[in-house]
Design a protein around this motif. Structure first.
Motif, PDB file in Angstrom:
ATOM      1  N   LEU A  24      18.525 -12.040  67.778  1.00 55.68           N
ATOM      2  CA  LEU A  24      19.319 -10.836  67.939  1.00 55.68           C
ATOM      3  C   LEU A  24      20.753 -11.110  67.516  1.00 55.68           C
ATOM      4  O   LEU A  24      21.393 -12.031  68.026  1.00 55.68           O
ATOM      5  N   GLU A  41      30.119  -1.925  67.311  1.00 59.45           N
ATOM      6  CA  GLU A  41      30.255  -0.566  67.813  1.00 59.45           C
ATOM      7  C   GLU A  41      30.391   0.425  66.664  1.00 59.45           C
ATOM      8  O   GLU A  41      31.187   0.243  65.748  1.00 59.45           O
ATOM      9  N   THR A  74      29.823   1.777  58.904  1.00 60.65           N
ATOM     10  CA  THR A  74      29.994   2.873  59.858  1.00 60.65           C
ATOM     11  C   THR A  74      30.137   4.181  59.094  1.00 60.65           C
ATOM     12  O   THR A  74      30.356   4.186  57.878  1.00 60.65           O
ATOM     13  N   SER A 106      14.453   6.198  68.968  1.00 59.73           N
ATOM     14  CA  SER A 106      15.200   5.164  68.243  1.00 59.73           C
ATOM     15  C   SER A 106      14.957   5.309  66.749  1.00 59.73           C
ATOM     16  O   SER A 106      13.862   5.621  66.298  1.00 59.73           O
ATOM     17  N   TRP A 159      29.361 -11.097  62.351  1.00 55.61           N
ATOM     18  CA  TRP A 159      29.723 -10.123  61.334  1.00 55.61           C
ATOM     19  C   TRP A 159      31.224 -10.223  61.051  1.00 55.61           C
ATOM     20  O   TRP A 159      32.034 -10.165  61.961  1.00 55.61           O
ATOM     21  N   ALA A 179      26.174  -7.025  68.285  1.00 57.29           N
ATOM     22  CA  ALA A 179      26.253  -5.591  68.018  1.00 57.29           C
ATOM     23  C   ALA A 179      27.650  -5.211  67.550  1.00 57.29           C
ATOM     24  O   ALA A 179      28.640  -5.797  67.979  1.00 57.29           O
ATOM     25  N   ARG A 202      18.481   1.880  66.179  1.00 56.80           N
ATOM     26  CA  ARG A 202      19.685   2.530  66.677  1.00 56.80           C
ATOM     27  C   ARG A 202      19.326   3.519  67.778  1.00 56.80           C
ATOM     28  O   ARG A 202      18.487   4.399  67.592  1.00 56.80           O
ATOM     29  N   SER A 238      16.232  -3.133  62.258  1.00 54.45           N
ATOM     30  CA  SER A 238      17.388  -2.439  62.841  1.00 54.45           C
ATOM     31  C   SER A 238      16.888  -1.255  63.657  1.00 54.45           C
ATOM     32  O   SER A 238      16.026  -0.490  63.197  1.00 54.45           O
ATOM     33  N   LYS A 262      24.518   2.801  69.379  1.00 52.56           N
ATOM     34  CA  LYS A 262      24.366   1.351  69.312  1.00 52.56           C
ATOM     35  C   LYS A 262      23.273   0.989  68.314  1.00 52.56           C
ATOM     36  O   LYS A 262      22.153   1.491  68.391  1.00 52.56           O
ATOM     37  N   LEU A 263      23.619   0.102  67.384  1.00 54.02           N
ATOM     38  CA  LEU A 263      22.659  -0.385  66.393  1.00 54.02           C
ATOM     39  C   LEU A 263      22.342  -1.843  66.685  1.00 54.02           C
ATOM     40  O   LEU A 263      23.232  -2.692  66.664  1.00 54.02           O
ATOM     41  N   SER A 264      21.082  -2.124  66.993  1.00 48.05           N
ATOM     42  CA  SER A 264      20.643  -3.500  67.239  1.00 48.05           C
ATOM     43  C   SER A 264      19.986  -4.039  65.977  1.00 48.05           C
ATOM     44  O   SER A 264      19.153  -3.369  65.359  1.00 48.05           O
ATOM     45  N   VAL A 268      12.761  -5.513  71.339  1.00 51.08           N
ATOM     46  CA  VAL A 268      13.576  -4.311  71.263  1.00 51.08           C
ATOM     47  C   VAL A 268      12.637  -3.120  71.392  1.00 51.08           C
ATOM     48  O   VAL A 268      11.469  -3.182  70.981  1.00 51.08           O
TER      49      VAL A 268
END
Length: 414
Positions: free
Chosen positions: A277, A282, A300, A241, A322, A280, A258, A256, A262-264, A235
């Motif tokens: 990984l 949203e 969120t 980021s 998730w 994701a 972001r 993490s 987008k948060l990876s 990443v």
């Protein structure tokens, strides 16, 4: 119970004796016993009637029946907040920073200048104190060679502390007896460790010699004492980021990152050798991991019409996906994961509680202590230490919650 038993004995005796020769006077004796028993029953019935006719009697009978079948319910003492002041001599200044490393060990910083610059030619006097019993007793430590306003604490354990000032790091490894000075360009390992995970992993800047916390175009994952990790996580770690690095008590690493919306999230179970990984979500804003590493969460952020941001939706990791859960309480400002699949949350109006299986459990004993006042408009923040201790901080005061789950003992230290 004794009368009933005697009746059964006499009944059995009479049945067996009807066809046998009775001694003289037996019939008369039995008749006298029966007459006395009838009179005693009448007295007991009258007494019971009097008792039941009064409220006190009703409670007495109910209590006796409850004791016979099951114990009467007892209420546990209501949770309360214990207040503790850091007892130091007069003249040490105001408390400007308070940090705990676990439930028992903490550091405090007092400053005679507070956050304002002193008059020309006058230096601020910094005073350090530490506790090893959860804040009951505080011991004064020594002073660094230079003392400046705006300093803050970066503790590693109960004896190792870095004081960050505007001209470098001041480090003690003996509980504050002596201090050693280091420039920003060359932080010692203990200072780096205080900013790293338990195993020494940190996101650093290669152009600054691996110094953590320095802004740079490209960043990298490093391990203190070993340099850059190879291979790097799959990443991009750039200045644009944002994210974080978390290590749970089970040794897993969580990264993490972001970019825009987008948060990876990546997780490693072999000390950063390989990464997985995760899907994701949203709009995901924050990754939270419990101290034992068993639970991971995403939340969120929703912005109100007044421009204030609150945490809203929440997901919990189940295997490789998730799972969404019920939304957090309205106006939730901050959240942190504690052990047992629970989130500790603070509200916009001084509220504090726990999010348990989709429902909110309030902790009203903390409301008055966390409610912002006119002299301190900042809202409380929340942190969970590696030993699952909850710390609710506001300005230079902290509320320490020890225990497990939602059952905790709360102590406010200021």
């Amino acid at each position: 119970m004794r009368d009933v038993a005697l009746e059964e004995v006499f009944a059995e005796f009479e049945a067996n004796a009807r066809t046998t020769l009775q001694p003289p006077g037996t019939h008369d004796a039995q008749q006298r016993v029966r007459d006395r028993r009838r009179r005693r029953r009448g007295l007991l019935a009258s007494a019971a009637a009097l008792l039941l006719a009064s409220p006190a009697g009703a409670f007495a009978i109910a209590g006796r029946n409850a004791d016979r079948h099951e114990p009467a319910p007892t209420e546990s003492p209501a949770p309360r907040l214990v207040e503790r002041k850091i007892g130091l001599p007069q003249g040490v200044g105001v408390l400007v920073d308070l940090r705990f490393v676990n439930a028992r060990h903490g550091w405090a910083l007092f400053d005679t200048c507070g956050t304002t610059a002193p008059p020309e030619g006058l230096d601020c006097r910094l005073t350090f104190a530490r506790t090893t019993d959860g804040g009951t007793v505080w011991t004064m430590s020594g002073r660094p060679p230079t003392q400046r306003p705006g300093s803050y604490l970066l503790p590693l354990d109960d004896r190792t502390l870095t004081v960050v000032m505007d001209d470098g790091y001041y480090v003690t490894t003996d509980g504050g007896t002596t201090f050693t000075t280091y420039p920003f360009s060359s932080p010692p390992p203990v200072t780096q460790q205080a900013k790293a995970t338990a195993s020494g992993f940190v996101i650093g800047c290669p152009s600054a010699g691996g110094v953590p916390g320095v802004n740079c175009e490209r960043r990298q994952l490093e391990r203190i004492g070993s340099g850059a990790v190879q291979p790097q996580p799959p990443v991009a770690l750039t200045q644009e980021s944002t994210g974080g690095l978390i290590e749970g008590g089970d040794g897993r690493l969580w990264l993490s990152v972001r970019e825009r919306d987008k948060l990876s999230v990546l997780v490693s179970a072999d000390k950063a050798a390989t990464w997985r990984l995760l899907p994701a979500i949203e709009g995901a804003h924050q990754l939270m991991v419990s101290p034992d590493g068993r639970d991971a969460w995403l939340t969120t952020v929703a912005e109100s019409e007044f421009g204030t941001a609150s945490l809203k939706d929440v997901w919990r990791l189940a295997g490789d996906r998730w799972e969404p859960g019920p939304g957090l309480p309205d106006d939730t400002r901050t959240a942190a994961a504690v052990n047992g699949g629970i989130l500790a949350v603070t509200g916009a109006y001084g509220g504090f509680g726990f999010w348990v299986a989709g429902r909110y459990v309030d902790a009203p004993e903390l409301r008055a202590a966390t409610l912002p006042g006119t002299d301190s408009p900042d809202e409380p923040s929340i942190q969970v230490l590696p030993d699952d201790t909850v710390v609710v901080s506001r300005t230079a005061a902290a509320i320490i919650g020890t225990g497990s789950g939602t059952t905790r003992t709360w102590t406010r230290i200021s």
